[in-house]
Design a protein around this motif. Sequence first.
Motif, mmCIF file in Angstrom:
data_model
loop_
_atom_site.group_PDB
_atom_site.id
_atom_site.type_symbol
_atom_site.label_atom_id
_atom_site.label_comp_id
_atom_site.label_asym_id
_atom_site.label_seq_id
_atom_site.Cartn_x
_atom_site.Cartn_y
_atom_site.Cartn_z
ATOM 1 N N ALA A 157 57.849 67.698 5.905
ATOM 2 C CA ALA A 157 57.835 66.101 5.388
ATOM 3 C C ALA A 157 56.944 65.284 6.149
ATOM 4 N N PHE A 158 56.344 65.810 7.409
ATOM 5 C CA PHE A 158 55.736 65.174 8.475
ATOM 6 C C PHE A 158 54.146 65.357 8.192
ATOM 7 N N GLU A 159 53.816 66.169 7.166
ATOM 8 C CA GLU A 159 52.472 66.481 6.623
ATOM 9 C C GLU A 159 52.070 65.610 5.761
ATOM 10 N N LEU A 160 50.679 65.642 5.154
ATOM 11 C CA LEU A 160 50.477 64.424 4.212
ATOM 12 C C LEU A 160 51.040 64.387 3.122
ATOM 13 N N GLY A 161 51.642 65.617 2.728
ATOM 14 C CA GLY A 161 52.342 65.673 1.234
ATOM 15 C C GLY A 161 51.554 65.701 -0.130
ATOM 16 N N GLU A 162 52.267 66.004 -1.230
ATOM 17 C CA GLU A 162 51.222 66.109 -2.150
ATOM 18 C C GLU A 162 51.109 64.503 -2.821
ATOM 19 N N ALA A 163 50.243 64.359 -3.693
ATOM 20 C CA ALA A 163 49.942 63.133 -4.211
ATOM 21 C C ALA A 163 50.820 62.604 -5.015
ATOM 22 N N ARG A 164 51.587 63.201 -5.725
ATOM 23 C CA ARG A 164 52.694 62.797 -6.539
ATOM 24 C C ARG A 164 53.838 62.052 -5.588
ATOM 25 N N GLY A 165 53.794 62.298 -4.462
ATOM 26 C CA GLY A 165 55.059 61.626 -3.754
ATOM 27 C C GLY A 165 56.236 62.717 -3.469
ATOM 28 N N ARG A 166 57.012 62.413 -2.524
ATOM 29 C CA ARG A 166 58.071 63.280 -2.169
ATOM 30 C C ARG A 166 58.934 63.182 -3.271
ATOM 31 N N VAL A 167 59.308 64.718 -3.445
ATOM 32 C CA VAL A 167 60.324 65.137 -4.601
ATOM 33 C C VAL A 167 61.640 64.533 -4.540
ATOM 34 N N GLU A 168 62.106 64.106 -3.240
ATOM 35 C CA GLU A 168 63.255 63.453 -2.950
ATOM 36 C C GLU A 168 63.405 62.122 -3.342
ATOM 37 N N LEU A 169 62.158 61.457 -3.375
ATOM 38 C CA LEU A 169 62.346 60.118 -4.149
ATOM 39 C C LEU A 169 62.090 60.137 -5.381
ATOM 40 N N ARG A 170 61.206 61.026 -5.982
ATOM 41 C CA ARG A 170 61.098 61.307 -7.550
ATOM 42 C C ARG A 170 62.316 61.334 -8.224
ATOM 43 N N THR A 171 63.212 62.365 -7.419
ATOM 44 C CA THR A 171 64.443 62.769 -8.089
ATOM 45 C C THR A 171 65.397 61.607 -8.174
ATOM 46 N N ALA A 172 65.400 60.813 -6.886
ATOM 47 C CA ALA A 172 66.493 59.473 -7.047
ATOM 48 C C ALA A 172 66.083 58.571 -7.926
ATOM 49 N N LEU A 173 64.640 58.407 -8.150
ATOM 50 C CA LEU A 173 64.301 57.513 -8.750
ATOM 51 C C LEU A 173 64.577 57.899 -10.439
ATOM 52 N N ALA A 174 64.189 59.254 -10.684
ATOM 53 C CA ALA A 174 64.529 59.567 -12.152
ATOM 54 C C ALA A 174 66.040 59.422 -12.454
ATOM 55 N N ASP A 175 67.102 59.613 -11.496
ATOM 56 C CA ASP A 175 68.391 59.352 -11.907
ATOM 57 C C ASP A 175 68.611 57.712 -12.034
ATOM 58 N N TYR A 176 68.105 57.006 -11.059
ATOM 59 C CA TYR A 176 68.271 55.542 -10.995
ATOM 60 C C TYR A 176 67.818 54.936 -12.357
ATOM 61 N N LEU A 177 66.499 55.210 -12.728
ATOM 62 C CA LEU A 177 65.619 54.707 -13.884
ATOM 63 C C LEU A 177 66.667 54.867 -15.176
ATOM 64 N N ALA A 178 66.902 56.176 -15.320
ATOM 65 C CA ALA A 178 67.612 56.613 -16.511
ATOM 66 C C ALA A 178 68.846 56.016 -16.611
ATOM 67 N N ARG A 179 69.609 55.697 -15.509
ATOM 68 C CA ARG A 179 71.209 55.059 -15.559
ATOM 69 C C ARG A 179 70.923 53.572 -15.939
#
Length: 494
Positions: A157-179
Amino acid sequence: MTESWANQHLSGEPISGADLHLELHGLAPGPGPRAGLRAGLMDALREAVRTGRLVPGTRLPSSRSLAADLGIARNTVADAYAELVAEGWLTAQRGSGTRVAARAEPRRPAPAPPRTRTTRRRPTYSLLPGSPDLAGFPRAQWLAAARRALMTAPYEAFELGEARGRVELRTALADYLARARGVYADPGRIVICSGAVHGLMLLGTVLRARGVRALAVESYGLDMHRNLLVRAGLRTPALPVDGHGARTGELADDPEVGAVLMTPAHQFPTGMALHPDRRAAAVDWARATDGLILEDDYDGEFRFDRQPVGALQGLDPERVVYLGTASKSLAPGLRLAWMVLPDELVGEVTAAKGAVDWVSSTLDQLTLAEFIASGAYDRHVRSMRLRYRRRRDQLVSALAERAPDVRVTGIAAGLHAVVELPPGTERPVVEAAAWQGLAVEGMTRFRHPSAGPSPAGSGGTAAPGASDALVVGYATPPDSAWAGALDALCRVLP
């Protein structure tokens, strides 16, 4: 001999103290090498204090640490410190170390005030729209989420990471936005960006590369959005707004329009929700023309009269880009926003984001993911919704009592209201507010250059506040300044 940065030594001895940059220009005359080194060190310290590089109160490294860094005897440094203490350059107290003494700064004449009869006051209060109550930021809960996220973060996680963003945040957002917002949001469709403006900039770049020439924008909105789209090479014709929101039936009038930017849940700044018929018309236009709708859901969680209006994206996830942000729900300084994209755009937007190498902080992403997953985000939004509703009610009540001739509209949701004014009074009221130390924006500030002063819709329904009006951000002041800001507003209204 010139010594540069005194770096921490690698001899295996304990490392202590702070780094100190000193210029030792040669050896000063003296009876022996130690006296010469001491005098040179004293001169370097005096010069650092004189030039302001070492400000009063700065704690110096211990004599042991500085001696090791400079490669000289500890007694040489201790003697130099002692002499500078005696001269008044330094102070030394047990337990607080050696510090730069508080020395009198030379007085500089104050600049003469401008020769005017009256001086406009600097803003004491702000009712500018677009900002939440920053005093309401949930510091303790955010800190707890940050600790949990940091303790459980994988090493990668302390590397630059992928351009789409951390999968942990994308997963949490997917659940929240759907709900919470009715968004069709698979983690693979989400791209994290550094604020909504950053997301819009990426979309403008991608759309222009796809051959889109014009992107329609609502006739009332933020000029910085229009400007960045123009910089991307897009024309931005105005889509008229009235009491039912954007007149989406007119999108087909300009054949060059390949996309449209809208705020359907809460039109900014007029405050109207897009009528269901117009929501359907927008999606029909996008399907018929292979167009794209950019949905800016900047404050969709804050609805007061009923449940929040669901996102337009749910009607057709392949024709609508959903733009969300933490700027209103938490704080703009986090620089965290997200796009939920049609499948065909994910690769192009990700490539554009990687090209500019603009990645949000990994730790902030992990913290927000934990904040959402733990339920703290939902609790915070509910708490702030109650706070903003009380503010709105207090604003409406105060204006009804003290300025009964004005009408307040756009109050069903969000962080701002529209205070309609008699024709020809907007500019004088804004100027009077500035003289009274109140920062507030007029509706004209948000009008598209090609838009008329008072657009009418079907059946002659005018946009609330589309003529002379103030856009009052009632969320902006902290609690300690709210009463004063409200009083200042009432004083300047006609």
